[in-house]
Motif scaffolding. Structure first.
Motif, short mmCIF file in Angstrom:
data_model
loop_
_atom_site.label_atom_id
_atom_site.label_comp_id
_atom_site.label_asym_id
_atom_site.label_seq_id
_atom_site.Cartn_x
_atom_site.Cartn_y
_atom_site.Cartn_z
N ALA B 118 -6.75 88.69 54.24
CA ALA B 118 -5.62 88.16 55.27
C ALA B 118 -6.08 88.70 56.92
O ALA B 118 -6.36 87.75 57.54
CB ALA B 118 -4.16 88.15 55.06
N MET B 119 -6.33 89.58 56.95
CA MET B 119 -6.68 90.39 58.69
C MET B 119 -8.13 90.26 58.53
O MET B 119 -8.32 90.43 59.94
CB MET B 119 -6.26 91.83 58.29
N THR B 127 -2.46 87.99 60.12
CA THR B 127 -2.58 89.58 60.53
C THR B 127 -1.15 89.40 59.61
O THR B 127 -0.33 90.78 59.26
CB THR B 127 -2.58 89.83 62.04
N LEU B 128 -0.32 88.63 60.26
CA LEU B 128 1.47 88.58 60.14
C LEU B 128 1.81 88.31 58.97
O LEU B 128 2.43 89.53 58.58
CB LEU B 128 2.09 87.39 61.37
N HIS B 211 3.35 85.07 52.16
CA HIS B 211 2.42 85.19 50.71
C HIS B 211 1.72 84.37 51.07
O HIS B 211 0.20 84.30 51.14
CB HIS B 211 3.14 84.89 49.58
N GLU B 212 2.14 82.99 51.52
CA GLU B 212 1.24 82.04 52.10
C GLU B 212 0.73 82.00 53.08
O GLU B 212 -0.63 81.42 53.95
CB GLU B 212 2.45 80.20 52.69
N ALA B 213 1.13 82.71 54.60
CA ALA B 213 0.43 82.96 55.85
C ALA B 213 -0.56 83.74 55.53
O ALA B 213 -1.83 83.39 56.15
CB ALA B 213 1.26 83.97 56.44
N MET B 214 -0.65 84.68 54.27
CA MET B 214 -1.84 85.49 53.60
C MET B 214 -2.76 84.54 53.19
O MET B 214 -4.11 84.56 53.18
CB MET B 214 -1.93 86.27 52.77
N MET B 215 -2.39 83.00 53.26
CA MET B 215 -3.63 82.14 52.32
C MET B 215 -3.97 81.21 52.66
O MET B 215 -4.77 80.46 52.03
CB MET B 215 -3.10 81.95 50.88
#
Lengths: 222, 311
Positions: B118-119, B127-128, B211-215
């Protein structure tokens, strides 16, 4: 592993409930809920006393169960609720330590209490000796509740909860205190509650708040 | 007998792979019913994943190889975890190589790769999400370990199938420590799978998501693998819960093919009830602010440690 009789299992479960309620009180910010939790703790204590009385056949335990029910489940919570209504204190301001921090300190206290209680329970000959640790933990957690609160109201509830712990400790170590002592303590708690009730009004009249920080500030000025 | 054990092993992994999206769909359906919405079909998760496998993958220009590898790693760890957890039978050839603590480690590996991927792209959202995931993770992991320790302390072993077997065969007692641990485990399950008090699985592109932010940067087959891995994770957690707290009905050591055959519908029934219960929990509770999450997880840790202490 020998099977533990069902009554003792139930008693252990009630002891665990007491400990859990102590933690709930530690984490609770609303004073009204705090009083409700205190009443619930009294009810659990009453149930545990009844169960132990039934198992051991000690009649004075029945009396102390009745005393617990009358005083800690009915009278004191009602008094406290009336005080809260009349004083209008529904929320404690932020506790001195944040909630997760308090919880962790509480956990360490429980570990300490269990260590402290080990020699006592090794000496005790009662069937409930494993509960001594929980009783000590309840007392110390109530202490912590008093320490981390600012408002006089929640400190008093912490004080009363400490009495619950003492009572449970006496019950599990020696099947209850002598009747005279028990009656004396019960009366003491009731009187203390009444006196503190008057005291609250005095504090509020003097400082316009129930925050005990004000008392400390006054001391420093001198 | 050995061939039966291997058959159990293969069956468990295959069943996890096949049933995980179904379980996911079932939870979504129950949620929709409870919230008075018209429910998506039970097979919706399969359809979504199938659709994604047919699409062309788009990858950001600056993505490192890590970004491409991560979905496969995450998916593989979840599948390996499914092989260790005794969902239907307790005699698993794989389980001698990894115990319950290694299982927690497997989940941690998946989390690390997910967060790194994600980063990797360097977008703000990724990143968040990664930071928040790590915050939740570092609080949830000790609680999960404590849960495992309580069960190990009762059964004197860290091997998950052995724990499950011991708990199922011991005399039925009123155990406050297991009750506390069950509460702690449920809270960890909610937090780790991005369920409602911590994260809302139904929202995209909002500031609260984890979770969704990472994907967000993933597409096509990578996204499909990630979603399958997320469904598998939920399934795995549910099966760990069954193994620790309702272990009855799985095929124990002595049981032959008959016991294994009986274990399949029992697992189905457990999953149906657990999915409905999860939907109820999610419907009745409100999402916490991100900064309240430590409080939630500290409570889970507290429950687990109390379980350990009152044992």
């Amino acid at each position: 592993m020998t099977p533990v009789p069902f009554v003792m299992q139930l008693l252990n479960a009630l002891a665990a409930m007491l400990l859990l309620l102590s933690f709930a009180m530690l984490a609770q910010r609303r004073v009204v809920t705090l009083v409700d939790l205190f009443a619930l703790q009294g009810a659990v204590l009453c149930a545990a006393t009844l169960l132990l009385a039934w198992r051991t056949g000690e009649t004075n335990l029945y009396i102390s169960a009745a005393l617990t029910l009358a005083l800690k489940v009915i009278v004191l919570p009602r008094l406290l609720h009336r005080l809260i209504r009349r004083l209008g204190v529904y929320w404690d301001t932020d506790p001195l330590l944040n909630i997760p921090g308090t919880m962790l300190v509480g956990l360490m206290i429980v570990v300490f209490a269990f260590g402290l209680a080990q020699p006592i329970s090794a000496l005790a000959s009662t069937a409930t000796r494993s509960a001594v640790g929980i009783a000590v933990a309840v007392i110390l957690l109530a202490f912590l509740t008093m320490i981390t609160r600012r408002k006089a109201m929640s400190q008093v509830v912490g004080f009363l909860s400490m009495e619950n712990g003492l009572f449970f400790g006496a019950m599990s170590a020696t099947y209850g205190m002598p009747m005279v002592v028990e009656l004396g303590v019960a009366l003491d708690v009731l009187v203390a509650m009444l006196v503190l009730g008057v005291f609250f009004f005095q504090i509020r009249e003097q400082f316009d708040s129930l925050d005990l920080e004000e008392l400390e500030a006054r001391k420093e000025e001198r | 007998m050995r061939s039966l054990h291997w058959f159990t092993q293969v069956l468990e992994v295959a069943a996890a792979l096949a049933a995980a999206p179904l379980f996911h769909g079932w939870v979504n359906q129950c949620r929709a019913w409870l919230q008075n919405r018209s429910a998506p079909p039970l097979l919706q998760t399969y359809r979504g994943i199938r659709k994604l496998f047919y699409k062309d993958a788009v990858i950001a220009e600056r993505a490192s190889p890590l970004f491409r590898i991560a979905p496969y790693v995450v998916f593989a760890t979840m599948l390996t975890a499914a092989a260790i957890i005794p969902s239907m039978g307790t005699r698993l050839p794989f389980s001698s190589s990894a115990d319950a603590i290694a299982l927690v480690g497997l989940f941690a590996t998946a989390r690390v790769f997910l967060a790194l991927a994600a980063m990797d792209i360097g977008t703000a959202f990724g990143t968040l999400g990664a930071r928040r995931e790590m915050m939740v993770g570092f609080l949830a992991e000790p609680a999960l370990l404590m849960v495992v320790f309580v069960a190990s302390l009762i059964s004197m072993t860290t091997s998950l199938p052995a724990i499950s077997e011991r708990l199922a065969t011991q005399a039925l007692t009123l155990s406050p420590s297991l009750a506390f641990t069950a509460v702690a485990f449920t809270m960890v399950l909610l937090a780790e799978n991005g369920r409602i008090p911590i994260d809302n699985p139904a929202t995209h592109l909002e500031l609260t998501m984890i979770h969704e932010a990472m994907m967000l940067e993933y597409s096509a087959r990578h996204l499909a693998l990630m979603e399958l891995a997320a469904a598998l994770k939920l399934f795995n957690y549910a099966c760990i819960g069954f193994a620790l707290f309702i272990p009855w009905g799985t095929a124990m050591g002595g049981g032959g093919p008959g016991a294994l055959l009986a274990a399949v519908p029992i697992l189905g029934a457990k999953l149906a009830v657990a999915g409905a219960a999860l939907a109820v929990i999610e419907t009745v509770s409100a999402k916490l602010r991100v900064f309240r999450a430590p409080e939630f997880l500290a409570t889970a840790f507290l429950f687990a440690v109390l379980g350990l202490l009152v044992h």
